[in-house]
Design a protein around this motif. Structure first.
Motif, PDB file in Angstrom:
ATOM      1  N   TYR B 259      14.758  43.178   6.325  1.00 41.43           N
ATOM      2  CA  TYR B 259      13.413  42.872   6.807  1.00 41.43           C
ATOM      3  C   TYR B 259      13.215  43.108   8.304  1.00 41.43           C
ATOM      4  N   THR B 260      14.266  43.460   9.034  1.00 43.99           N
ATOM      5  CA  THR B 260      14.100  43.813  10.446  1.00 43.99           C
ATOM      6  C   THR B 260      14.813  45.140  10.674  1.00 43.99           C
ATOM      7  N   ASP B 261      14.667  45.687  11.844  1.00 40.65           N
ATOM      8  CA  ASP B 261      15.421  46.917  12.107  1.00 40.65           C
ATOM      9  C   ASP B 261      16.395  46.761  13.270  1.00 40.65           C
ATOM     10  N   ILE B 262      16.728  45.499  13.612  1.00 39.97           N
ATOM     11  CA  ILE B 262      17.634  45.340  14.755  1.00 39.97           C
ATOM     12  C   ILE B 262      19.063  45.794  14.445  1.00 39.97           C
ATOM     13  N   ALA B 263      19.439  45.833  13.161  1.00 45.78           N
ATOM     14  CA  ALA B 263      20.787  46.307  12.850  1.00 45.78           C
ATOM     15  C   ALA B 263      20.757  47.752  12.341  1.00 45.78           C
ATOM     16  N   GLU B 264      19.649  48.431  12.558  1.00 49.82           N
ATOM     17  CA  GLU B 264      19.551  49.842  12.163  1.00 49.82           C
ATOM     18  C   GLU B 264      20.218  50.720  13.211  1.00 49.82           C
ATOM     19  N   TYR B 265      20.524  51.943  12.816  1.00 51.68           N
ATOM     20  CA  TYR B 265      21.220  52.854  13.727  1.00 51.68           C
ATOM     21  C   TYR B 265      20.429  53.096  15.008  1.00 51.68           C
ATOM     22  N   THR B 266      19.115  52.846  14.913  1.00 53.93           N
ATOM     23  CA  THR B 266      18.252  53.079  16.079  1.00 53.93           C
ATOM     24  C   THR B 266      18.619  52.162  17.238  1.00 53.93           C
TER      25      THR B 266
END
Lengths: 587, 275
Positions: B259-266
């Motif tokens: 539900y978040t993107d803080i652990a995404e490769y970005t």
């Protein structure tokens, strides 16, 4: 004993495996009483194992086929009850221990059967504690059973049967992988169990010498038929049985033969009986030691068989202070120095786990020394590849199943030759040679995996022989074979040896070693404790005992009769007969 | 030998096997949910901590990783050349054989590689931390059919046996002059695979039959509901506490991962670009 009740009743049973024409069992009728100890014996393929399968319903429920007649176990008709129900009453130990170990640890293995029958954990634990001691597996409680030695695996496979606690125990060759003293220990345990807990014991075995004094009854099978059913005491008079490939105790063979010349002699079943009856004759006839000695020296004996090396020759295999430590720190060899000469016939003996296989694996470079040196035909094995060494040293492993790698016997025989990159016509010629030598004509196009174990073994031997190695190493050629097959195999190796091949065998079979080989090397805990001509090694009874070995029965008899001038170095029944004949009967 | 329980008395050893399984599941879900190399490295560090703290034979794990390296390299390359995501913008780094390698793809592929390693090492670590018996017991407690649990148990107990058997087959083949140590990996693979396949397959068939006979004759299937187990597993206070913590962590992981993107490769990407 009064009021003995029948626990097993086999009524006129004939059984034919699905897809087979010949019945495996023919008209078997047998009643076994509670607490009885029955030995079942016979040649390979006589139907002994099938008879065992009848008793817990594996035949006909698991191994299917046509069955006539009925089997009752404590009154239950086995046709109507399934295997898991019957196994509660009849516990069974199968032949090959490794194939019946299924749990991750010894403790889990022992608990497995009891757990299935819903026995309470406390009770299971109590029984495990009891039997694990009896089976000498306490130290290995948390080990994976597959990594125990052959003898320990056998004990471990017996464990779950005992812990489940069935009234009837059926044991199919429970000591096939054991050294002589280990064998006796297992039989002692079984004997104790049966007398303490009144278990009914049914044992399939070839080892009559050890079992005849223990059992109440012997059943002999021949091609699926029962040809003898009686007391052990009666069996020893049946001369016909010898031809069936059954191993009659040596003292029995000897006394039976002597009795024809000296009627007062009693046919002996055990070493003690033989000593007793022969001593009596010696004393009665007042035979002087000297006279006997002379007689012995004059005509006969100790024709040293085979070739004995001379120290001038160059050895073909030499190890110098060879040590081998397996990863994990197990010291398998602790400084072995020995020389093997061209044309010798050598047996390597030793108890389970003494390092025999580890040693011979150094002879073709499969293992390399951790310390020390190994030279094969003058080549340092650390600098020579296994492929190169395989041209000189052929190695037949114990289990044929790991050595067959093609789907046709013919391909199997050609396999090594192709690895040697021989020309096609040479390959054909060599295959033809081994096929003729080992009579494999009829199975050339078969799938080796569908052959019987004996045949598979033959194919493996043939495939190695085709490579024409100068040295042939055979690991336990006779384990699990009946006596006649064992002898045939030894005869074959003897012939190879006489044709000039150096043959090295690993074996537990003292009798066959005594009869066939010219030199014996005894290993104990990774060290050579005895090495020399067969008759010299086998007279060191105490030293052998250290290695859990025991000389053949006649050699022990010779030792006991040595005070009457019988030489200790007697290795075979024939020599002993000749010798006693000369000293007791005279010219 | 591979896949064997390593004895110990650390708190991790003493947890109920179900807690250990939950721990493994949590770590694996982290590996699945996160794609960022830094986040994943943190997870991987936890595994390394676990190995060192519980003394799970770090050397053997290193060998295990070394043996995996060709496969891991392949997986890395595949992700580098054919990343499974579409990047919003592309920062080209180099061109190899006509394929452009971007910074985005590189970050993604590094993350993929760490995920791959986390999953395999976690399985390995849990098996070293838990006796097979306990794994089976917890599966049974978690309502898996005993037949299936038994099959798994036998399978796991046999793994080291198969390794040993392969060695025996190889030795027998070598004794007949067979050569497999070719430089060419394809030739080597062919020699090893083709020649060893036949004995392995036939032995497996025979073994399967033997096992079936053995377990039947030992009463397996007699009354499977009433089957008892020598060893019982019990939840204690520390197991309850650990379970609560792990469930909370798991919820958090799912929230962050899905539900978040803080652990995404970005995450790493933006750090790199910011620098």
């Amino acid at each position: 004993m009064v009021h003995e009740s029948t626990v097993i009743s086999i009524e006129n049973v004939t059984f034919t495996y699905l897809g087979s024409k010949e019945p495996a069992l023919k008209n078997i009728s047998l009643k076994i009483k509670e607490g009885e100890k029955v030995l079942i014996t016979g040649h390979a393929g006589a139907g002994k194992t099938t008879l065992c399968y009848l008793l817990n319903g594996l035949v006909p429920h698991f191994f299917r086929g046509e069955i006539k007649g009925n089997v009752y176990v404590k009154g239950y008709n086995t046709k109507q009850y399934d295997v898991s129900f019957l196994s509660h009453i009849v516990g069974m130990l199968f032949q090959d221990p490794a194939s019946q170990l299924i749990a991750p640890t010894v403790e889990d293995e022992l608990a497995f059967g009891a757990e299935n029958y819903g026995i309470q954990p406390n009770e299971i634990r109590r029984r495990i504690d009891l039997y694990i001691k009896l089976l000498r597996l306490e130290r290995y409680r948390e080990h994976n059973p597959h990594f125990l030695s052959g003898g320990q695996q056998q004990a471990c496979a017996l464990g779950p049967v005992l812990v489940t606690g069935p009234e009837i125990l059926v044991l199919d060759e429970p000591t096939s992988n054991l050294d002589p003293i280990g064998t006796n220990q297992v039989f002692d345990v079984l004997n104790e169990l049966s007398s303490k807990e009144r278990k009914t014991l049914i044992i399939v075995e070839h080892k009559l010498e050890e079992l005849l004094p223990i059992v109440d009854r012997v059943v002999v099978l021949k091609k699926g038929e029962m040809v003898f059913d009686g007391k052990p005491r009666e069996l020893i008079y049946e001369e016909e049985l010898e031809k069936l490939g059954i191993r009659i105790p040596q003292v029995t063979l000897l006394t039976r033969k002597l009795k024809k010349k000296i009627p007062e002699i009693k046919v002996a079943m055990t070493l003690e009986e033989a000593v007793e009856t022969l001593e009596k004759i010696f004393l009665e006839r007042n035979i002087k030691k000297k006279k006997c000695h002379e007689a012995v020296k004059r005509g006969l004996l100790l024709k040293t068989k085979g070739k004995i090396n001379s120290s001038k020759e160059k050895p073909i295999i030499e190890t110098v202070n060879l040590k081998h430590v397996y990863p994990g720190g197990i010291e398998a060899l602790r400084g072995v120095t020995l020389k093997i000469y061209d044309g010798e016939f050598v047996a390597i003996l030793g108890q389970n786990g003494s390092g025999k296989t580890t040693l011979v694996k150094h002879f073709n470079g499969l293992l390399l020394p951790t310390e020390g040196k190994v030279y094969v035909f003058g080549k340092d094995t650390t600098k020579t590849s296994v492929t190169e060494l395989s041209k000189y040293v052929g190695y037949v492993f114990q289990n044929p199943d790991f050595q067959i790698c093609t789907r046709k016997v013919r391909d199997e025989l050609e396999f090594g030759l192709r690895n040697m990159k021989l020309p096609e016509d040479e390959i054909k010629r060599r295959v033809k040679e081994v096929v003729e030598a080992l009579h494999l004509e009829n199975i050339l196009d078969e799938n080796p995996f569908s052959l019987s174990k004996g045949e598979r073994q033959k194919v493996v031997v043939a495939s190695v022989l085709a490579m024409k190695p100068k040295v042939l190493i055979v690991d336990e050629p006779t384990t699990g074979q009946d006596y006649r097959t064992s002898r045939e195999m030894m005869e074959f190796y003897k012939k190879l040896n006489e044709e000039g091949k150096t043959v090295i065998i690993i074996t537990h079979d003292m009798e066959l070693a005594a009869e066939y080989v010219s030199r014996v090397i005894v290993l104990n805990y990774g060290k050579v404790i005895l090495d020399g001509p067969t008759h010299k090694v086998f007279t060191q009874i105490e030293k052998l005992k250290e290695a859990f070995l025991r000389p053949p029965q006649v050699t022990m008899l010779a030792e006991r009769l040595s005070k009457y001038g019988i030489p200790r170095e007697i290795l075979t029944v024939d020599t002993m007969y000749e010798c006693l004949d000369k000293s007791l009967v005279g010219e | 030998m591979a896949f064997e329980y390593v004895k110990g008395n650390t708190v991790f050893h003493r947890f109920d096997p179900r807690v250990k399984l939950l721990l493994a599941v949590t770590v694996i879900i982290m590996a699945v949910g996160f794609t960022d190399p830094i986040w994943l490295s943190a997870v991987f560090s936890f595994l390394i901590f676990l190995i060192l703290y519980c003394r799970l034979r770090p050397k053997e794990v290193a060998v295990f990783l070394k043996n995996l390296s060709p496969l891991a390299a392949l997986y890395f390359l595949f992700n580098l050349l054919f990343p499974m995501v579409t990047f919003e913008e592309i920062t080209p780094l180099a061109t190899v054989l006509g394929i452009t390698i971007s910074l985005e793809a590189l970050v993604w592929a590094i993350g993929a590689l760490i995920r791959f390693l986390i999953i395999l090492v976690t399985i390995r670590v849990i098996l070293m931390l838990t006796p097979i018996r306990d794994v089976i017991l917890s599966l049974v407690k978690l309502k898996m059919p005993p037949e299936f649990a038994m099959a798994m148990s036998i399978g796991l107990a046999y793994l080291p046996v198969l390794v040993d058997e392969n060695r025996k087959i190889k030795e027998a083949l070598m004794s007949k002059g067979w050569e497999y140590r070719f430089r060419n990996p394809i030739k080597r693979f062919k020699a090893l695979f083709m020649q060893m396949l036949i004995p392995s397959v036939f032995n497996s068939i025979r073994r399967t039959r033997d096992i079936a006979v053995t377990i039947t004759a030992r009463g397996f299937g007699y009354n499977i509901r009433a089957r008892t187990y020598l060893h019982e597993i019990k939840y204690t206070t520390k197991d309850y506490i650990a379970t609560v913590i792990l469930v909370l962590v798991l919820c958090l992981v799912i929230y962050i991962g899905w539900y978040t993107d803080i652990a995404e490769y970005t995450f790493t990407l933006s750090l790199l670009k910011g620098a």
